[in-house]
Design a protein around this motif. Structure first.
Motif, PDB file in Angstrom:
ATOM      1  N   LEU A 109       1.101  -1.291   0.106  1.00  0.00           N
ATOM      2  CA  LEU A 109      -0.216   0.099  -0.514  1.00  0.00           C
ATOM      3  C   LEU A 109       0.511   1.436   0.144  1.00  0.00           C
ATOM      4  CD1 LEU A 109      -2.309  -0.556   2.633  1.00  0.00           C
ATOM      5  CD2 LEU A 109      -2.998  -0.618   0.239  1.00  0.00           C
ATOM      6  N   CYS A 110       2.001   1.518   0.973  1.00  0.00           N
ATOM      7  CA  CYS A 110       2.807   2.482   1.055  1.00  0.00           C
ATOM      8  C   CYS A 110       3.812   3.120  -0.617  1.00  0.00           C
ATOM      9  CB  CYS A 110       4.302   2.094   1.254  1.00  0.00           C
ATOM     10  SG  CYS A 110       3.582   2.606   3.321  1.00  0.00           S
ATOM     11  N   GLU A 111       3.581   1.529  -1.180  1.00  0.00           N
ATOM     12  CA  GLU A 111       4.343   1.348  -2.897  1.00  0.00           C
ATOM     13  C   GLU A 111       3.408   2.105  -3.233  1.00  0.00           C
ATOM     14  OE1 GLU A 111       5.490  -2.234  -3.532  1.00  0.00           O
ATOM     15  OE2 GLU A 111       6.968  -2.404  -2.216  1.00  0.00           O
ATOM     16  N   ARG A 112       2.255   1.807  -3.658  1.00  0.00           N
ATOM     17  CA  ARG A 112       1.231   2.356  -4.469  1.00  0.00           C
ATOM     18  C   ARG A 112       0.592   3.327  -4.104  1.00  0.00           C
ATOM     19  NH1 ARG A 112      -3.073  -1.538  -4.422  1.00  0.00           N
ATOM     20  NH2 ARG A 112      -1.609  -2.805  -5.543  1.00  0.00           N
ATOM     21  N   HIS A 113       0.428   4.122  -2.501  1.00  0.00           N
ATOM     22  CA  HIS A 113      -0.760   4.967  -1.699  1.00  0.00           C
ATOM     23  C   HIS A 113       0.447   6.628  -1.555  1.00  0.00           C
ATOM     24  CE1 HIS A 113      -4.390   3.085  -3.377  1.00  0.00           C
ATOM     25  NE2 HIS A 113      -3.750   1.852  -2.766  1.00  0.00           N
ATOM     26  N   SER A 114       1.671   6.188  -1.420  1.00  0.00           N
ATOM     27  CA  SER A 114       2.334   6.598   0.064  1.00  0.00           C
ATOM     28  C   SER A 114       2.812   7.656  -0.773  1.00  0.00           C
ATOM     29  CB  SER A 114       3.408   5.930   0.874  1.00  0.00           C
ATOM     30  OG  SER A 114       4.140   7.308   1.369  1.00  0.00           O
ATOM     31  N   GLU A 115       2.788   9.298  -0.514  1.00  0.00           N
ATOM     32  CA  GLU A 115       3.890  10.253  -0.957  1.00  0.00           C
ATOM     33  C   GLU A 115       5.367  11.391  -0.595  1.00  0.00           C
ATOM     34  OE1 GLU A 115       0.383  12.523  -1.024  1.00  0.00           O
ATOM     35  OE2 GLU A 115      -0.428  11.415  -2.753  1.00  0.00           O
TER      36      GLU A 115
END
Length: 280
Positions: free
Chosen positions: A180-186
């Motif tokens: 989820l971090c790889e996909r959504h974190s900024e």
């Protein structure tokens, strides 16, 4: 070739000290850079004129590797080429400057060749005499996912950022958090699954620091608002305050003591080379 060598030393030193090329530095940074470069160049010139310098050989493979490492300091090949142009460094001049640098390093290594490795007993003595160096404060192993707040983008307005972070907070679990971090974190940490490392108190933003050190091990936070946006924190592991054992510290102690001995030898050798008292 020394003017070009100075340009190379200036560029590399600027990147090492300030993570910027020389033309981007402030006046005070330029002054500090000039001081360090002048000293470095003086030492390098004297080292390369020594008798020991005749004993070292730098081959093409070493030069190619050093060039590749240098390029990694730049975001693109275009930025790398631009930096060379800005510093008036041709490919041949750069190669020669790097050869001078590697030769100087090889000479300094040569003068230390007879220094013996640090024994286990010597390391144990250091460990016993400096217990304060091996006390480790409490830490937390942590990851985080960041949704930034930015009024210029509709998906990052305060209201929308809060909503997005809230939806993600409902989904997270140990099995999917890094994805989820790889996909959504900024945050730049997204490429590493949001990994923050082994965190000590006071090293994060105050809001995150307070939350993390009050979380249970293996738990997730609700969205936390900071000055940059909303964070979801995963407290992966508690590491309590403790004293690092000798077994854990031995290799680092031996390495550090050997490096100290080598630096002392190099300073003594350089002092003789410059015919003056040991360098500070």
């Amino acid at each position: 070739m020394w003017d070009e060598t100075q340009a190379y030393i200036s560029m590399k030193t600027s990147l090492a000290l300030f993570q910027q090329v020389p033309k981007e530095l402030s006046d005070s940074q330029q002054q500090e850079l000039a001081r360090v470069v002048s000293k470095t160049q003086a030492i390098q010139q004297r080292v390369l004129s020594s008798d020991e310098a005749q004993q070292v050989v730098i081959d093409d493979a070493q030069l190619d590797k050093a060039l590749a490492v240098l390029q990694q300091n730049f975001d693109s090949s275009q930025a790398y080429q631009q930096a060379l142009e800005d510093n008036l460094l041709s490919p041949d001049a750069l190669r020669q400057a790097i050869k001078n640098e590697l030769s100087s390093e090889a000479v300094l290594a040569l003068v230390c060749k007879d220094i013996q490795p640090v024994t286990e007993q010597e390391a144990q003595t250091f460990y016993n005499q400096h217990p304060e160096k091996f006390r480790q404060v409490a830490r937390r192993e942590a990851h985080h996912l960041l949704i930034t707040v930015n009024e210029q983008f509709k998906e990052n307005t305060p209201r929308e950022a809060k909503r997005r972070a809230g939806e993600l907070a409902k989904k997270v679990n140990p099995g999917n958090f890094e994805k989820l971090c790889e996909r959504h974190s900024e945050c730049p940490t997204a490429v590493n699954g949001g990994y923050l490392g082994m965190v000590e108190p006071g090293s994060l933003l105050p809001e995150l620091d307070k939350a993390l050190f009050n979380m249970q091990e293996k738990s997730f936070s609700s969205p936390i608002l900071s000055s940059v946006g909303y964070h979801i924190v995963w407290c992966k592991k508690h590491v309590p305050e403790h004293c690092v054992s000798f077994a854990e510290a031995k290799a680092k102690i031996q390495s550090a003591l050997l490096e100290q001995a080598q630096k002392r030898r190099q300073k003594q050798w350089l002092a003789k080379l410059f015919n003056q008292s040991p360098l500070n």
